[in-house]
Write a protein that holds these residues in place. Structure first.
Motif, PDB file in Angstrom:
ATOM      1  N   THR A  38      -2.146   4.855   3.671  1.00  0.00           N
ATOM      2  CA  THR A  38      -2.096   6.215   3.149  1.00  0.00           C
ATOM      3  C   THR A  38      -0.674   6.764   3.214  1.00  0.00           C
ATOM      4  O   THR A  38      -0.227   7.459   2.298  1.00  0.00           O
ATOM      5  CB  THR A  38      -3.067   7.125   3.917  1.00  0.00           C
ATOM      6  OG1 THR A  38      -4.382   6.574   3.808  1.00  0.00           O
ATOM      7  CG2 THR A  38      -3.076   8.528   3.355  1.00  0.00           C
ATOM      8  N   MET A  41       1.096   5.429   0.308  1.00  0.00           N
ATOM      9  CA  MET A  41       0.725   6.141  -0.918  1.00  0.00           C
ATOM     10  C   MET A  41       1.489   7.465  -1.036  1.00  0.00           C
ATOM     11  O   MET A  41       1.959   7.825  -2.114  1.00  0.00           O
ATOM     12  CB  MET A  41      -0.773   6.438  -0.965  1.00  0.00           C
ATOM     13  CG  MET A  41      -1.668   5.241  -0.868  1.00  0.00           C
ATOM     14  SD  MET A  41      -1.345   4.020  -2.139  1.00  0.00           S
ATOM     15  CE  MET A  41      -2.178   2.627  -1.432  1.00  0.00           C
ATOM     16  N   LYS A  42       1.610   8.175   0.072  1.00  0.00           N
ATOM     17  CA  LYS A  42       2.356   9.443   0.073  1.00  0.00           C
ATOM     18  C   LYS A  42       3.810   9.205  -0.298  1.00  0.00           C
ATOM     19  O   LYS A  42       4.397   9.970  -1.065  1.00  0.00           O
ATOM     20  CB  LYS A  42       2.266  10.122   1.442  1.00  0.00           C
ATOM     21  CG  LYS A  42       0.909  10.676   1.763  1.00  0.00           C
ATOM     22  CD  LYS A  42       0.891  11.256   3.171  1.00  0.00           C
ATOM     23  CE  LYS A  42      -0.500  11.659   3.592  1.00  0.00           C
ATOM     24  NZ  LYS A  42      -0.540  12.095   5.000  1.00  0.00           N
ATOM     25  N   ALA A  45       4.414   8.459  -3.998  1.00  0.00           N
ATOM     26  CA  ALA A  45       4.313   9.618  -4.895  1.00  0.00           C
ATOM     27  C   ALA A  45       5.651  10.350  -5.050  1.00  0.00           C
ATOM     28  O   ALA A  45       5.796  11.173  -5.958  1.00  0.00           O
ATOM     29  CB  ALA A  45       3.254  10.584  -4.376  1.00  0.00           C
ATOM     30  N   LEU A  53       5.271   1.963  -6.527  1.00  0.00           N
ATOM     31  CA  LEU A  53       4.130   2.024  -7.444  1.00  0.00           C
ATOM     32  C   LEU A  53       3.737   0.649  -7.974  1.00  0.00           C
ATOM     33  O   LEU A  53       2.612   0.453  -8.418  1.00  0.00           O
ATOM     34  CB  LEU A  53       4.436   2.964  -8.613  1.00  0.00           C
ATOM     35  CG  LEU A  53       4.674   4.431  -8.242  1.00  0.00           C
ATOM     36  CD1 LEU A  53       5.131   5.220  -9.469  1.00  0.00           C
ATOM     37  CD2 LEU A  53       3.432   5.051  -7.631  1.00  0.00           C
ATOM     38  N   VAL A  94      -0.591   0.428  -6.693  1.00  0.00           N
ATOM     39  CA  VAL A  94      -0.417   1.768  -6.149  1.00  0.00           C
ATOM     40  C   VAL A  94      -0.231   2.758  -7.295  1.00  0.00           C
ATOM     41  O   VAL A  94      -0.786   3.858  -7.279  1.00  0.00           O
ATOM     42  CB  VAL A  94       0.774   1.809  -5.167  1.00  0.00           C
ATOM     43  CG1 VAL A  94       1.090   3.224  -4.731  1.00  0.00           C
ATOM     44  CG2 VAL A  94       0.510   0.914  -3.966  1.00  0.00           C
ATOM     45  N   LEU A  98      -2.572   6.067  -8.065  1.00  0.00           N
ATOM     46  CA  LEU A  98      -2.026   7.420  -8.039  1.00  0.00           C
ATOM     47  C   LEU A  98      -1.827   8.034  -9.425  1.00  0.00           C
ATOM     48  O   LEU A  98      -1.345   9.161  -9.516  1.00  0.00           O
ATOM     49  CB  LEU A  98      -0.685   7.420  -7.289  1.00  0.00           C
ATOM     50  CG  LEU A  98      -0.728   6.953  -5.832  1.00  0.00           C
ATOM     51  CD1 LEU A  98       0.670   6.968  -5.239  1.00  0.00           C
ATOM     52  CD2 LEU A  98      -1.687   7.794  -5.017  1.00  0.00           C
ATOM     53  N   ASP A  99      -2.210   7.331 -10.465  1.00  0.00           N
ATOM     54  CA  ASP A  99      -2.011   7.825 -11.828  1.00  0.00           C
ATOM     55  C   ASP A  99      -2.636   9.215 -11.984  1.00  0.00           C
ATOM     56  O   ASP A  99      -3.841   9.389 -11.783  1.00  0.00           O
ATOM     57  CB  ASP A  99      -2.650   6.851 -12.823  1.00  0.00           C
ATOM     58  CG  ASP A  99      -2.302   7.154 -14.264  1.00  0.00           C
ATOM     59  OD1 ASP A  99      -1.960   8.310 -14.572  1.00  0.00           O
ATOM     60  OD2 ASP A  99      -2.370   6.227 -15.089  1.00  0.00           O
ATOM     61  N   PRO A 100      -1.827  10.220 -12.335  1.00  0.00           N
ATOM     62  CA  PRO A 100      -2.358  11.584 -12.424  1.00  0.00           C
ATOM     63  C   PRO A 100      -3.414  11.768 -13.519  1.00  0.00           C
ATOM     64  O   PRO A 100      -4.207  12.706 -13.459  1.00  0.00           O
ATOM     65  CB  PRO A 100      -1.117  12.440 -12.702  1.00  0.00           C
ATOM     66  CG  PRO A 100      -0.074  11.503 -13.185  1.00  0.00           C
ATOM     67  CD  PRO A 100      -0.406  10.147 -12.623  1.00  0.00           C
ATOM     68  N   GLY A 104      -7.279  12.238  -9.566  1.00  0.00           N
ATOM     69  CA  GLY A 104      -7.533  12.033  -8.152  1.00  0.00           C
ATOM     70  C   GLY A 104      -8.787  11.227  -7.842  1.00  0.00           C
ATOM     71  O   GLY A 104      -9.066  10.937  -6.681  1.00  0.00           O
ATOM     72  N   PHE A 107      -7.949   7.805  -6.127  1.00  0.00           N
ATOM     73  CA  PHE A 107      -7.507   7.958  -4.742  1.00  0.00           C
ATOM     74  C   PHE A 107      -8.664   8.385  -3.840  1.00  0.00           C
ATOM     75  O   PHE A 107      -8.765   7.925  -2.703  1.00  0.00           O
ATOM     76  CB  PHE A 107      -6.346   8.945  -4.647  1.00  0.00           C
ATOM     77  CG  PHE A 107      -5.666   8.923  -3.308  1.00  0.00           C
ATOM     78  CD1 PHE A 107      -4.977   7.802  -2.878  1.00  0.00           C
ATOM     79  CD2 PHE A 107      -5.736  10.015  -2.469  1.00  0.00           C
ATOM     80  CE1 PHE A 107      -4.365   7.764  -1.629  1.00  0.00           C
ATOM     81  CE2 PHE A 107      -5.123   9.995  -1.225  1.00  0.00           C
ATOM     82  CZ  PHE A 107      -4.431   8.873  -0.813  1.00  0.00           C
ATOM     83  N   TRP A 110     -10.538   5.343  -3.081  1.00  0.00           N
ATOM     84  CA  TRP A 110      -9.751   4.566  -2.115  1.00  0.00           C
ATOM     85  C   TRP A 110     -10.016   5.070  -0.703  1.00  0.00           C
ATOM     86  O   TRP A 110     -10.308   4.301   0.206  1.00  0.00           O
ATOM     87  CB  TRP A 110      -8.275   4.678  -2.476  1.00  0.00           C
ATOM     88  CG  TRP A 110      -7.302   4.157  -1.476  1.00  0.00           C
ATOM     89  CD1 TRP A 110      -6.642   4.874  -0.526  1.00  0.00           C
ATOM     90  CD2 TRP A 110      -6.844   2.805  -1.335  1.00  0.00           C
ATOM     91  NE1 TRP A 110      -5.809   4.057   0.192  1.00  0.00           N
ATOM     92  CE2 TRP A 110      -5.906   2.794  -0.286  1.00  0.00           C
ATOM     93  CE3 TRP A 110      -7.135   1.619  -2.005  1.00  0.00           C
ATOM     94  CZ2 TRP A 110      -5.255   1.635   0.124  1.00  0.00           C
ATOM     95  CZ3 TRP A 110      -6.489   0.460  -1.603  1.00  0.00           C
ATOM     96  CH2 TRP A 110      -5.562   0.463  -0.554  1.00  0.00           C
TER      97      TRP A 110
END
Length: 133
Positions: A38, A41-42, A45, A53, A94, A98-100, A104, A107, A110
């Protein structure tokens, strides 16, 4: 027809090596337990860490201590199943997670893959709670 753009190959190779080094460093930090997936992932971004990514979700999971192929495949199957994705697990990165455009959902799936499944949320689940009667 115009003239094709010219690229400085040495600067492109330098950027490619720096991106690979960043990905390897983060996978080692996850492997050592310094950071969690996690946390990775942060970091991914952030604009300055966009090289992260490209890491496959398989690599992220397998880099954790105690994670083997079977557990990794189970988690990836869960993510794909929750979002009803008919996608090859090899393409799960990744960046895909995280693709906007997914709003969400990916994620959230996940995170759900790592929640302990301890049984019903209340007696009689999924029906009305006894306190609501």
């Amino acid at each position: 027809m115009g003239v094709p753009p010219r690229f400085d190959i040495s600067s492109l190779n330098t950027a490619r090596r720096a991106a690979g080094r960043l990905r390897a460093q983060w996978l080692m930090l996850v492997h050592d337990g310094t950071f969690t997936p996690t946390d990775l992932m942060k970091e991914a971004a952030l604009p300055e860490s966009k090289a992260l990514l490209k890491i496959s979700l398989r690599q992220v999971l397998l880099s954790q201590p105690g994670w083997g192929r079977k557990r990794t495949d189970g988690a990836l199957d869960h993510v794909a199943g929750v979002i009803d994705a008919r996608i090859d697990r090899r393409h799960l990165t990744v960046g895909w997670l995280l693709d906007p455009r997914a709003g969400g959902r990916r994620f959230a799936a996940w995170l759900d893959a790592f929640q302990p499944k301890t049984g019903p949320l209340w007696p009689g689940f999924p029906y009305v709670r006894s306190s609501d009667v």
